[in-house]
Design a protein around this motif. Structure first.
Motif, PDB file in Angstrom:
ATOM      1  N   ASP A  37      47.816  46.110  67.504  1.00 46.95           N
ATOM      2  CA  ASP A  37      47.295  44.756  67.715  1.00 46.95           C
ATOM      3  C   ASP A  37      48.230  44.055  68.691  1.00 46.95           C
ATOM      4  O   ASP A  37      49.071  43.242  68.322  1.00 46.95           O
ATOM      5  N   ARG A  55      50.736  41.161  67.235  1.00 47.88           N
ATOM      6  CA  ARG A  55      50.262  40.248  66.198  1.00 47.88           C
ATOM      7  C   ARG A  55      50.393  40.923  64.829  1.00 47.88           C
ATOM      8  O   ARG A  55      49.892  42.026  64.627  1.00 47.88           O
ATOM      9  N   TRP A  56      51.062  40.241  63.939  1.00 51.11           N
ATOM     10  CA  TRP A  56      51.286  40.753  62.591  1.00 51.11           C
ATOM     11  C   TRP A  56      50.291  40.069  61.652  1.00 51.11           C
ATOM     12  O   TRP A  56      50.212  38.849  61.607  1.00 51.11           O
ATOM     13  N   ARG A  57      49.522  40.868  60.939  1.00 51.13           N
ATOM     14  CA  ARG A  57      48.502  40.325  60.041  1.00 51.13           C
ATOM     15  C   ARG A  57      48.750  40.791  58.610  1.00 51.13           C
ATOM     16  O   ARG A  57      49.198  41.910  58.382  1.00 51.13           O
ATOM     17  N   GLN A  58      48.434  39.928  57.665  1.00 53.96           N
ATOM     18  CA  GLN A  58      48.500  40.248  56.246  1.00 53.96           C
ATOM     19  C   GLN A  58      47.152  39.927  55.625  1.00 53.96           C
ATOM     20  O   GLN A  58      46.674  38.793  55.725  1.00 53.96           O
ATOM     21  N   ASN A  59      46.542  40.963  55.013  1.00 55.34           N
ATOM     22  CA  ASN A  59      45.213  40.808  54.417  1.00 55.34           C
ATOM     23  C   ASN A  59      44.214  40.253  55.419  1.00 55.34           C
ATOM     24  O   ASN A  59      43.356  39.425  55.085  1.00 55.34           O
ATOM     25  N   GLY A  60      44.342  40.697  56.661  1.00 58.31           N
ATOM     26  CA  GLY A  60      43.416  40.291  57.703  1.00 58.31           C
ATOM     27  C   GLY A  60      43.710  38.956  58.341  1.00 58.31           C
ATOM     28  O   GLY A  60      43.054  38.573  59.318  1.00 58.31           O
ATOM     29  N   GLU A  61      44.683  38.222  57.818  1.00 55.88           N
ATOM     30  CA  GLU A  61      45.023  36.911  58.352  1.00 55.88           C
ATOM     31  C   GLU A  61      46.266  36.991  59.234  1.00 55.88           C
ATOM     32  O   GLU A  61      47.218  37.697  58.911  1.00 55.88           O
ATOM     33  N   LEU A  62      46.248  36.252  60.336  1.00 54.75           N
ATOM     34  CA  LEU A  62      47.396  36.239  61.232  1.00 54.75           C
ATOM     35  C   LEU A  62      48.605  35.629  60.530  1.00 54.75           C
ATOM     36  O   LEU A  62      48.559  34.493  60.061  1.00 54.75           O
ATOM     37  N   ALA A  63      49.693  36.395  60.464  1.00 52.99           N
ATOM     38  CA  ALA A  63      50.904  35.930  59.786  1.00 52.99           C
ATOM     39  C   ALA A  63      52.047  35.672  60.759  1.00 52.99           C
ATOM     40  O   ALA A  63      53.020  35.007  60.415  1.00 52.99           O
ATOM     41  N   ALA A 114      46.142  34.030  69.542  1.00 50.80           N
ATOM     42  CA  ALA A 114      45.673  34.506  68.238  1.00 50.80           C
ATOM     43  C   ALA A 114      44.327  35.213  68.333  1.00 50.80           C
ATOM     44  O   ALA A 114      44.009  36.074  67.498  1.00 50.80           O
ATOM     45  N   ASP A 115      43.531  34.879  69.340  1.00 54.78           N
ATOM     46  CA  ASP A 115      42.143  35.343  69.387  1.00 54.78           C
ATOM     47  C   ASP A 115      41.816  36.286  70.545  1.00 54.78           C
ATOM     48  O   ASP A 115      40.747  36.879  70.574  1.00 54.78           O
TER      49      ASP A 115
END
Length: 208
Positions: free
Chosen positions: A62, A82-90, A200-201
């Protein structure tokens, strides 16, 4: 005489072709191993700047290539993960460069929350003076940890420099240029995240 020179030229040419073939073969055989070692090294560094996070190859996928010489220190593109946790940007992990080190470029990696708060930072590569400027390395000094938990605001922007210049960060005895350059680069990494929320997007575009 001419015949002897011709023979020597042919011999040298044959030797050159042989050497090129051997080097090509060695490169083909070692390239995958070198690539694996570079990947392992990058994942290890990501684990350092994201404490408690199990950095895996999926984190590297990502990835964005971002060109912003003013904030990232190079005219060429730098990687932003981009680091994500449970699909959310963290958070974001930004590769950046301080172009004004005492001995040239200082390459860094900076992990930040989506609002630009610094989670961790490490130096990837530099040519600073051993025993002086190399205190920017985590294995030489805890100085690089001083950025964790900090962010850049309108109120504290002037404090993002060394104490000698009226800032909040220590300089090194006999070496002020190096820490000043690193502080500037870490601050700019935070500004990049604050000023470009569209990161982010944007679809991932690194060729890994």
């Amino acid at each position: 005489m001419i015949r002897a020179i011709s023979k020597n030229a042919l011999a040298l040419g044959a030797a050159a072709v042989f050497c090129v073939a051997i080097l090509s073969l060695v490169n083909q055989q070692t390239a995958p191993r070198i690539s694996e070692q570079l990947l392992a090294s990058k994942l290890a560094i990501l684990s350092e700047v994201l404490p408690g996070v199990d950095a895996s190859q999926s984190l590297l996928q990502d990835c964005l290539l971002v060109t912003n010489e003013a904030l990232l220190g190079r005219s060429s593109a730098q990687a932003v993960y981009r680091w994500r946790q449970n699909g959310e940007l963290a958070g974001f992990i930004v590769e950046t460069t301080a172009p004004n080190g005492y001995s040239g470029n200082i390459d860094l990696i900076v992990a930040l929350t989506p609002d630009g708060t610094i989670l961790g930072s490490r130096v990837l590569d530099h040519k600073e003076t051993p025993g002086l400027g190399d205190k920017i390395e985590a294995r030489r000094s805890p100085w690089i940890f001083s950025f964790s938990g900090k962010t850049v605001t309108d109120d504290n922007a002037g404090k993002w420099t060394v104490r000698k210049d009226g800032g909040d960060f220590d300089q090194f005895t006999g070496a002020t240029i190096t820490p000043r350059a690193v502080i500037h680069a870490v601050r700019n990494a935070a500004l990049l995240i604050q000023q470009q929320p569209e990161l982010a997007d944007i679809p991932a575009n690194c060729a890994l």
